[in-house]
Design a protein around this motif. Structure first.
Motif: not given
Length: 271
Positions: A173-202
């Motif tokens: 039920e968490r509200p989602v407005v800002t979304v981060a995405v990365s095509g393919g394997a995204g492990d290396s971008l977990l830190g950037a996703a956290r710093a981005s302020g996104a509500d979800v990282f796909l």
């Protein structure tokens, strides 16, 4: 000619943007050979070659390289060698745009962002040092806030179907407005996703330990893990349209098809 197609691809997706470990560009084919039909696909595998031959393609453009690491043999004793033999025997060229397409503007993650419903301006999740308009991943917003559960359902319907479902970590039920995405394997971008302020990282290919540790820390986005193949497939149509339009502007008319064959490695699931 093939040389004209390669020149346009390398204008759109400059090989200089590729990672140092990557293998992009022309894999096989005579630059002087004519190109009338192009098949776009994620993977250079046997079923894609089958489709190319049935279609009458002169060129296959894939996202994933055939030989990511060096080889000393293309003997037909391996599936990669057999791919090369069939392509050459049938005068079909193979070209690859991989990490150079990932960081392009627009590139792989732009197409993914649009496929899962992001609208408006997109910006890189990890901008390239030499050009902040390019880079890995994308961040964008939804037209209106929705619960994580609903966003995941929309993402699933916007991506091509594969054997496995999307995996979701976070409060449904968490509200989602800002979304981060990365095509393919995204492990290396977990830190950037956290710093981005996104509500979800796909993204795709999230491993247990990095995902578990990420979710244990407070304040970060929810996670959605999709099929690697599915997160990169939306780019094919965008690349095909951009390439054919660029060639048409030069008076070169080619036909392009996007392969709909699912070449995801996983073919079924067991409850």
């Amino acid at each position: 000619m093939l040389a004209d197609v390669v020149a346009e691809m390398e204008t759109l997706y400059d090989p200089a943007w590729a990672e140092s470990w990557d293998a992009v560009g022309l894999v096989c084919g005579d630059p002087a050979q004519p190109v009338r039909k192009i098949l776009f696909a994620v993977d250079p595998v046997a079923v894609v070659v089958d489709e190319a031959l049935e279609y009458g393609a002169d060129l296959i453009i894939t996202h994933h390289p055939l030989y990511l690491r060096g080889t000393t043999s293309v003997a037909a004793t391996t599936f990669k060698g057999r791919v090369i033999h069939r392509l050459i025997r049938n005068d079909v060229a193979l070209y690859t745009a991989h990490t150079n397409a990932d960081v392009a503007d627009p590139g792989v993650s732009d197409a993914l962002a649009r496929a899962v419903g992001l609208s408006g301006e997109l910006r890189p999740l990890r901008p390239s040092a030499d050009d902040p308009r390019r880079g890995l991943g994308r961040i964008g917003t939804l037209p209106t806030p929705v619960p994580l559960r609903e966003f995941a359902e929309r993402a699933a319907s916007g991506l091509p179907r594969t054997a496995g479902p999307l995996r979701v970590a976070g409060d449904p039920e968490r509200p989602v407005v800002t979304v981060a995405v990365s095509g393919g394997a995204g492990d290396s971008l977990l830190g950037a996703a956290r710093a981005s302020g996104a509500d979800v990282f796909l993204t795709a290919d999230l491993r247990h330990h990095p995902a578990s540790e990420f979710m244990e820390a407070e304040g970060g986005p929810a996670l959605i893990d999709a099929s690697h193949w599915a997160t990169e497939w939306p780019w094919l149509a965008d690349a095909a349209e951009r390439l054919t339009s660029a060639l048409a502007a030069r008076g070169i008319n080619v036909e392009a098809r996007v392969s709909r064959i699912v070449t995801d490695a996983w073919t079924s699931t067991t409850p």
